[in-house]
Design an enzyme around this catalytic site. Sequence first.
Site, short mmCIF file in Angstrom:
data_model
loop_
_atom_site.label_atom_id
_atom_site.label_comp_id
_atom_site.label_asym_id
_atom_site.label_seq_id
_atom_site.Cartn_x
_atom_site.Cartn_y
_atom_site.Cartn_z
N ARG A 140 47.07 -70.36 -24.61
CA ARG A 140 47.28 -71.64 -23.96
C ARG A 140 48.77 -71.93 -24.14
O ARG A 140 49.31 -71.74 -25.23
CB ARG A 140 46.38 -72.70 -24.59
CG ARG A 140 44.90 -72.32 -24.39
CD ARG A 140 43.95 -73.46 -24.58
NE ARG A 140 42.63 -73.12 -24.04
CZ ARG A 140 41.59 -72.68 -24.76
NH1 ARG A 140 41.71 -72.54 -26.06
NH2 ARG A 140 40.44 -72.40 -24.17
N THR A 171 35.89 -67.69 -17.01
CA THR A 171 35.51 -68.54 -18.15
C THR A 171 34.01 -68.44 -18.37
O THR A 171 33.25 -68.38 -17.40
CB THR A 171 35.90 -70.03 -17.95
OG1 THR A 171 35.20 -70.82 -18.93
CG2 THR A 171 35.55 -70.56 -16.58
N ASP A 207 32.19 -70.73 -19.29
CA ASP A 207 31.56 -72.04 -19.09
C ASP A 207 30.95 -72.25 -17.71
O ASP A 207 30.14 -73.16 -17.52
CB ASP A 207 32.58 -73.16 -19.34
CG ASP A 207 33.22 -73.09 -20.71
OD1 ASP A 207 32.56 -72.59 -21.64
OD2 ASP A 207 34.38 -73.52 -20.86
N ASP A 234 32.32 -73.62 -15.30
CA ASP A 234 32.60 -75.03 -15.01
C ASP A 234 33.71 -75.21 -13.97
O ASP A 234 34.33 -76.27 -13.91
CB ASP A 234 32.96 -75.77 -16.30
CG ASP A 234 34.22 -75.20 -16.96
OD1 ASP A 234 34.68 -74.12 -16.56
OD2 ASP A 234 34.75 -75.85 -17.88
N ARG A 271 32.14 -76.23 -23.19
CA ARG A 271 33.13 -77.31 -23.15
C ARG A 271 32.46 -78.61 -22.71
O ARG A 271 31.55 -79.05 -23.39
CB ARG A 271 34.29 -76.95 -22.22
CG ARG A 271 35.58 -77.68 -22.60
CD ARG A 271 36.69 -77.35 -21.63
NE ARG A 271 37.18 -76.00 -21.78
CZ ARG A 271 38.33 -75.67 -22.39
NH1 ARG A 271 39.09 -76.60 -22.88
NH2 ARG A 271 38.70 -74.42 -22.47
#
Length: 319
Positions: free
Chosen positions: A72, A125, A127, A129, A171
């Site tokens: 990140r 990812t 997720d 999402d 998340r």
Amino acid sequence: MKKIGVLTSGGDAPGMNAAVRSVVRTGIAMGMEVKGIMRGYNGLIEGDIIDLNVRSVSDIIHRGGTVLYTARSPRFKTEEGMQEAIENCKKHGIEGIVVIGGDGSYRGARDLSLHGIPCVGVPGTIDNDISSTEYTIGFDTAMNTAMEMVDKIRDTAQSHDRCSVVEVMGRHAGYLALQTGIAVGATAILVPEREFSVESVIAKIMETQKTGKKHFIIIVAEGVGGVEEIARRIEEVTGIESRATVLGHVQRGGNPTVRDRVMATEMGYAAVELLSKGIGNRVVGFKNGNIVNYDIYDALNMKKPFDDKMYKIAHTTSI
Ligand code: ADP
Ligand code: F6P
């Protein structure tokens, strides 16, 4: 375009390597040079950029994690970081970039595109999402890992007539929890998208107990949290011994499933196809069985519906 870069950014996901392999080999097959940008946007800022050839990506299709590493990068969000990234693109002759990551990485890709470096986002990812796609690379592997872990937890919950409350990742989203919960036959699935009360979970446990059920699995999405407290309350009210488990980063690792390898390969190919035509500021996605692409700005403004039918099916079949 004659020279493109590829990077992985944000949380890693199984299948990212398959996507990198696809980008590299498709790019080379289309007559381009492909550079590997290390550790997400940090590599762009620091000039940590390597040459890749068809053999650089041998033996990685089956491996979890990302050989390009990931990070990140708060610096990338600053104008100074952006300028350094652009300088390094120019220095290395990088004309376009495939960015493999989540929504945050897409925002970075949008900014780079606006600064004259066309980027194409590939959804990576666990997720699932990302609004602009029905599927993200890593989701299937993570679900299978979570399922296997909960199957093991069920063995011991069953032996002890216990209730196990298990937190899965995701998340702020409950997609991973919902499908994992169905696959493990959970008594209840708690997701951030839908309201619930611990008392209603307890009522369901007691109801199913009357029909002879003696052990219970409760799946809780990370976005709901509080597994210790939920387990404590269940034990307090029902008298059923309860345990809490947070599965954690085990869900991010491991060899990607067939679905993730194939999806990553298709998506990587589609991203390079776009760049080869000089098209950037796009993201690749999966919709109704097809690989599609959208403008990044539009993609970031899309809403992803929660699957209420599946949520209902989970509830109906868990009695
Ligand atoms: P993900 O891509 O999995 O959503 P992050 O949200 O951590 O993961 O984003 C990955 C990286 O993308 C960040 O470290 C940052 O470098 C970049 N990024 C995130 N949000 C923005 C933004 N609003 N503008 C520019 N770059 C961003
Ligand atoms: O986005 C993937 C994910 O694993 C989420 O499910 C989780 O909330 C987060 O990343 C954890 O991040 P970190 O690796 O920084 O602990």
